[in-house]
Structure formats: C-alpha cells, structure tokens
Design a protein around this motif. Sequence first.
Motif, mmCIF file in Angstrom:
data_model
loop_
_atom_site.group_PDB
_atom_site.id
_atom_site.type_symbol
_atom_site.label_atom_id
_atom_site.label_comp_id
_atom_site.label_asym_id
_atom_site.label_seq_id
_atom_site.Cartn_x
_atom_site.Cartn_y
_atom_site.Cartn_z
ATOM 1 N N UNK B 434 0.805 -1.214 0.000
ATOM 2 C CA UNK B 434 0.000 0.000 0.000
ATOM 3 C C UNK B 434 0.838 1.264 0.000
ATOM 4 N N UNK B 435 2.152 1.102 0.010
ATOM 5 C CA UNK B 435 2.966 2.305 0.005
ATOM 6 C C UNK B 435 4.193 2.070 -0.851
ATOM 7 N N UNK B 436 4.574 3.069 -1.605
ATOM 8 C CA UNK B 436 5.725 2.871 -2.483
ATOM 9 C C UNK B 436 7.019 3.274 -1.799
ATOM 10 N N UNK B 437 6.922 3.625 -0.525
ATOM 11 C CA UNK B 437 8.129 4.012 0.201
ATOM 12 C C UNK B 437 8.995 2.781 0.487
ATOM 13 N N UNK B 438 10.273 2.960 0.360
ATOM 14 C CA UNK B 438 11.185 1.880 0.724
ATOM 15 C C UNK B 438 11.805 2.236 2.068
ATOM 16 N N UNK B 439 11.579 1.382 3.044
ATOM 17 C CA UNK B 439 12.095 1.670 4.387
ATOM 18 C C UNK B 439 13.412 0.946 4.593
ATOM 19 N N UNK B 440 14.232 1.549 5.383
ATOM 20 C CA UNK B 440 15.512 0.964 5.716
ATOM 21 C C UNK B 440 15.588 0.852 7.231
ATOM 22 N N UNK B 441 15.208 -0.282 7.767
ATOM 23 C CA UNK B 441 15.065 -0.376 9.221
ATOM 24 C C UNK B 441 16.286 -0.987 9.882
ATOM 25 N N UNK B 442 16.746 -0.307 10.920
ATOM 26 C CA UNK B 442 17.852 -0.863 11.697
ATOM 27 C C UNK B 442 17.328 -1.982 12.585
#
Lengths: 385, 583
Positions: B434-442
């Motif tokens: 549902x979101x085109x954001x790419x997250x970079x999670x620590x």
Amino acid sequence: MKLISQEFEKDKSGKITLVAQDKDDLWTLYNLISKDDEITLRTQRNIKKKSTNSAASATTIRKTIKLTLNVESNEFLPSDESMRIKGRTTEQNDDVPLGSYHTAEIQFDEKFTLHKDNWDEQYLKLVSDSCSIEAKAELGAVVLEEGVAHVCLITDSMTVLRAKVEKSIPRKRRGDSSGHDKAMDKFLSMCVDSCLRHLNVDHLKAILIVSPGFTAKLLLDKIMARAVTDGNKTLLQSKSKFVIAGSSTGYLQGLEEALKSPELKKQLSDTKFQQHVALFDEFTKYLNDDEGKAWYGEAEVEKAVMELQGAVKVLMITDTLFKTDDIQKRKHFIELGDKVKEDGGEVVIFSSLHDSGEQLNQLTGIAVILNYPVPNLDESDDEDD
Amino acid sequence: MIDADAGKSKTESDTQLPFEFEVSVQIIDRPRRFLTFESRNTFTNALTGDKLTRQLESQVSNKRRKIYHEHGNLLNFFTNPSEAVKKTIKKNLEKSKLGPSSDKDKVSKLADDVSKVKISKPAPVKKPATVSKPKQKINLDLELKKKNEKPNLSFVVIGHVDSGKSTMTGRLLYDLNIVDSKTLHKLTKESESIGKASFSLAWIMDQTSEERNRGITVDICQTQFETKQSSFTIIDSPGHKDYVPQMINGVTQADLAIAIIDASSFESGFIADGQTKEHLTIAKSLGIEKCILLINKMDVVGWSKDRYDEIKGQLTEFLTDELKYVKDDLIFLPASGYLGDNIVKKSKNLPWYSGSSLIELLESENKSVNHKIDKKSPFVMTINDVMESSKNDELTVSGRINSGLIQPGESISISPSQQTALIHSITITKSNVGSSLVKNEAQKLAIEGEFVELKLKKLDNWENIKVGDLCSLANNPIKPCNKFSCELQCFELTRLLLIGTPFVMFRNNISIPARLSSIELVNGKKNKKKHLRSNTVSTVTIEILERDMPLLTFGENKKLGRVVIRKDGFTVAAGKILDLLHE
C-alpha cells in the motif's frame, strides 16, 4: 624453427643444428631434448677470475661462452616463455672445468647443436613439423562474463593465459541500477586495456571474444569505440579479425565450448588447436554413445592396435607420454603409432599445454577412436577384479 | 663446551612433552646460536637503543620459530634449561668476549626484556580473532517472538524465457501498491517510445539499459515487502539459457519456487533443453521441496480449461516421476500476469477455477512453513552483494542469513580471505503493502532466513571481499579448501563426465571452475573407470580449480552443502558435499 644443418650416422645417432624463433619452438624443444643428449650452445656464465696475487677478492665476471652440455633435465615455463636446460659440461674450457654444472636458457635466433644417440621418428617429426614454412596460426581470445575476463593467446601447441581481469559488480536494485551500470562500464574498460596491452592485433590471425549473453558484443563495441577515440588505424582496419561467439560461462572452459560450435568450427578449421578440440569432442561423444567405438587406457589401446588390424581410425596420444626417460616406453608408443599408420589409421599428438591435451592426460594420455564398434575391449581387465 | 652441556641437559629434560613451549626465551643462554645469524656488529648495536631492542626481540622470535621447526627436540634444552645448565652458561658468557664490558648491564637488561617475549605455538602468524560482545543487551526470546510474528518467506520466480516472470513480478508489486501508478505510467511511456509497450510491468524489475533494450532479464532482482500478516522476499530470475547461473543464485536464496509456465508456448520450454525442465531440475536439486506452478498467459489461450489441464497433466508426470516431487507439494494455478488475473485479484475470467489467488497462496504457505529458529545453530551468511566503499576498512555487504542469529557489535570472520570485521549495524530494506516508500530499518537482531545489509567496520581491506564469501562468527572461522568428496547424481548427459574435464560448479550464489579428480563408487559399486554415465549416482572427489573456497558439508548446512554442475551450457549433475578434504 630454422634447420641449419643435420648429420646422421647409420646407427641413427647424429646431430642437428637449429635456431628457435618463437615460443612454440621452445615447447617443441622441451619435448625434443631428453636426458643424456648433448647440446652445444652459446650461453652466459659467471666466471671467477683469480687475480694473481691477493687471495682476498676473486672478481666474478659474466661471460658469454660456448659450452657443450650433457643434459640432465630441462624445464619449460609457459608463463615466462622460457626453456631451461640443466646439464654438465663435457668439454674442457679455459674458464669452465670439465663436468661442472650449468643451466642454460635457449635464446631466440641463436643457433645451437643437439646430438642424440638415437633420433627416432617421433623426434624427427617434431623437427620437421616445427620447421615447416607454413604460416603458424596464432589466435587471440577473450573469454568473459560480467565481472571476470580471461585474455589468452593460442598457438599451435599451447594456450597461454596472458591476463585475468576481475571486478566485483554490484547487483541491480529495484529503482536504481546506477552502481551496476557504472561498475560494468569500468569493467569493460579494464578488459579493453588488457586486450590492447596483451594482444598484438596485427600479428594475430583472429581474436575470439567469447561470453554468455551480450557481454562479448559490448566488449567489441567498446574496443572499436576506443580505436576511434585513440585514432588507432590498425585496430580499426582489423575489425574483421574479431569474432564473437557464445558460451555458457566466462571461465576458460568457455573457450573450448565456443570452439565446438558449428560456426567457429568452420571459421577456424585450419588451426591445429581447433582440430584437437573437435577430435576430443568426437571421442567423448562416442564414449557416451557406448557402442565400443571409443576407448582409453594403455591396455585397451594396445589391444585395439595390435590385435585388431585396421580397426583404429584415430590414435590420440599426448606429448607427455613421449616425454619420458624410459626409452623402452617411448619406443613402444612410437611402435604403436607406426602400426596405426601402417594399417591406414591416423595418429594425432595432443599438446598437454592445451586444455584438450590436459584432459586426455587425465584419461591416461592415450585413446583411440575405432572404425567399427568393438565391445568388451576391456573384458580381460574386468576379470582381474 | 656447550655441546657437552647440551647432551647432559637433554637427558634431564627428556621427560618433557615436545610441545611444551610456553616458556621464557633467554637469549643469554645461547649466545653462540645467535651470533651465527646476527652479525656481531648488529648485535652490539642493538644493545644501545630501545627501539632496536624491540626489533631484535621480533627477530629473536622469528628465528626461534624457524629453529623450532628445524630442530624440534633439540630445543627443549634451550627452552627449559635446568638451574645447573643456566649457571654454566652464564659463567661461559661472562668469559666470552661478547661486546664491550660496559655494555654488560645492557646485555642483562636485554636478556630480561627478551625473556618477556612469549611464544605460545610456532604456527599462528595471524593475529588472533577478537570476539566482541553485542552492542546492546537484548532479551533474545522476546526479540525472536517479535520476529516470528511476521515471518519471512523467500520465493524465486523461475521459468523459460519470455514466459512472463518479470511481468508477473511487476504486476504483483503494482497490485499490492508497492509500485505507484506514477512510476508505472512513466515506464509505460518509456516502453511505448521504443515500441515495447507490453514490457512496462517487466521494467519494474528490469532496470539496466541492457535488459530493457534486449527485452530479457539478465540478473536476479530481489525485493522485500510486508503484508499485514507476513513478510516476503521476491526474487525475479532470468529465463534465458545463458543466464542460468544467475537463476541458480536466485534459487539458492529461496524457500519456495514459483515456476511460470507460458500456456501459449508451453512446449518450447519443455523440450529436452528447454529451461522449464532445467529450472525445475535445478530447483529440486538445490533443495526446493515445494513448488507453485503458475500457468501464465491464460488470456492468450482464451482462458481454456482444456489447455490448463493438459499442461498440468504433463508437468505433474514429469515432476513426480523424474524429479520425485511429492504430489501434495505441487500447487497449480491458472493466471495472467499481464492482466493481473489471479495474482492479487481473483479472476472473473476463470469460473472453472475455485482455488486461491497467488498472494493468498503465498500467505498460507508462509504460515505453514516452520520458522522455528535454533538459537544454538552457528551463524553463517553468504555475501550476495558488496557495495563499493570509500573507506578502506568499511564496507556494506548484503545477503541472506543461512543459519543462526547475529547482533550489531559482534565480530565476524569472512572466508576465504579470513578477515575479521566488526558489525556496526544491521538493516533490512522493505516496502509495505500500500505504500511505495522503501524503508531501511535498523535491527537489533537478525535471524536465519532474513535478507540483511551489514555495515562492517575494522576490516583489513574491503577489496578482498567478494560475492559468495561466507561470514561466520569470529571465533568460528570457516577454513577454505579446494577438494571435497561428494555424492553426485548425474542427469541425462550428451557427453560423459570424465575425470579431468573442467566444468562449472555452483554452490549457493558462487560459481567456480572445478573438475572430477577421482571416482570412488558408482551406483554403490567400486569403480575402476574414469568416467560417469547418464543417470548414475556416484561418490566422487571434486577438485576446485583456481582458488580455495569456504565449504560446508551437507550435514552442516542443508543449503550450503549442495552443489550443481553445469558443462557447456547444460546442467549435468547435482550433489551433496559429504566431506571436506583439507590438505
């Protein structure tokens, strides 16, 4: 190689004076020169000059002298393109006492004389083959895939890896492939540099570029683009020398795979190297079909040659088997070859410096393709179990 | 003089074990030996400077090692001199004319200094691995529980060239709104401009100019996304014959395979050297036990049930008979990747199909897979990508954790270069549905099966680190080797597999030239031949050419212990590593 003179006695002993001209000749000489031969050549040696008065310092000078050596061993280094002979002097000299050890390197364009007690047919064939005036075909080849490339030189008797280019290429990512593209471009540039440095396009008959997918095409484009920017006319004119071929891998074995393809087979059919690859492939094909038309191993081959007259179509044998100190063994292999020829077969000697020869070496070094299937050639062997 | 003493003391110290070597080195005890390799001049000079003293110390220990190797037993005397011997030697020394007498104090001082040099064992030259603690103390069970709430399932999309793998993958991401319509619109416009409008979805995955111009995928492309209940990694792989190596890389990182079958031209991929067959064979050989067979392009064949059943029948026969798949592990699904039928949305065009859509299948598969983590299993990760770094001792690598768990702050060893590094941070790159954001999670903790990026520090040299290297904990380094014994299953061959003939061996994401060096057993019987025939099972020794490789046996790791062998563009054999043969 150039033949200057030859002199033989009735008992097959005699001497030949030769001049080596290229690295192929060195390999020939490596196979030609064996233990207890005598070689006369000009060589360099450090000689201690004893000064008359003081015992303290004996000065050493490097001097070119003519020596005759009784050969003990010789070694060949394909990477250095040098051939060294170790032996003991057999003639007294002002500077060198009798029986001193010396290691000489064969120099190009320098004549030397080789004496053998027994010049058998195989030796004479080596000499005559390497002295034939037919132009020797030398090929360049680049085998590559993304991230690794091999630049090699192929002559009649050897494949020499001149350079290996390696670069790790980041993978593409969704949304961004700039890292991959940049690294790939750099990698291809490195390959072009390496090709131009190691391959003398002018002297080569053809240059094969082999890769899976389109990498080979990309490299050729890059080479030509470089030729334009550098204004390299010879390179631009040699465009037709470049041949692109497909393989499944960028490792060296991709070269052989490409040579088996029908297109290249045609184009390079007059080179010895290609013929050997094709022949070995034919052999493995028969072996796979399992009809008893292909056999390897000394016992099997001997049986086929000696007991079944005219059955052998091709006898394949590597030069390693001839390079033995055991004279009886060498004689035996020559007899086998003679018998095959007598019966109308063909004898092909593989160079162990080519991949095909190395593979044959691993399969005992000797093999035959027969004219008709002979099953159970190895039967007596099985009974031994 | 000394020789006589040596003989005497030797009998005294005979009771010692030859390896008891952790004792002080006393240079004074054996001046003669020293002066043989150090000229008297340098020796006395060395006594006049502290810096030089240290130099000498290292020379002492170097030489010491060498001597130990050469004269093993003799040294017992020197290392553990008895009191009596010590006395005699000291007396001798005082008599000897070593150095000017004013330096005598220095000599004894040096002797003391040197005596502090301890040599534990002659072998290890490399600095010992430092094992560091995790940065943060965490409640392991709690973190593991948290991880298991959204378990990760990795799947690879395989199949013959042009069967629609990239398009299906693009469709899946688009319909889950991970790729927004703006991006797709842009791609559609670009692809139309070069006359390849139908490629727009595939271009989501196919990024490079080469791939777009040729219209085929060249390398695998991996994306992670999360739905409400679970987390997925999708790996799109190339179908072209030349790029099977890349596809193998994709398979080694997956738990499940989705084979895309083109309903309109099924047969072209199913003939002898078609990639439908080859890919499925490889997948099975690399330990993929479960397979979704997505019959694609149903729109092209008019949503025909007959066609679907025909393909299903042929595939089932091949998979169960030849590849020995269990029938229940095969899931068939008719779909259209281009139009989106049965990918995320249920199809209205396939009234005769009552099963689930692809995403529903994946969700239920994820649940059924056992995600239990063995906390005690050793940490192993294969490096799959290396990001170029500007600093020499820092590097970001990515890969899938093959086993065990890891936390930031721990130090790892990387084989075959045998470097150690400190993990500065661990991140996971993900998109949410549902979101085109790419997250970079620590991450505080990373576990088996996760795709992570490790930021490494304190490296010796990052340029020695290559794709395919194995990471393990610093106190458990993996020793590389170049020979191993292997149980090998040959497939249908066109040429025999001969001893000595080079082939390309694939292990996980690495490919390397190798060859058979001997054949021990064929179909359980002792072997005298130097070749392997089609469809045989044999025990062989494989020799890796060019360099050493970090290897694990099948017993140690079910995925890393498998190899696939290709020659001249055909997959000829697959095997399990039985034993490593270190030289």
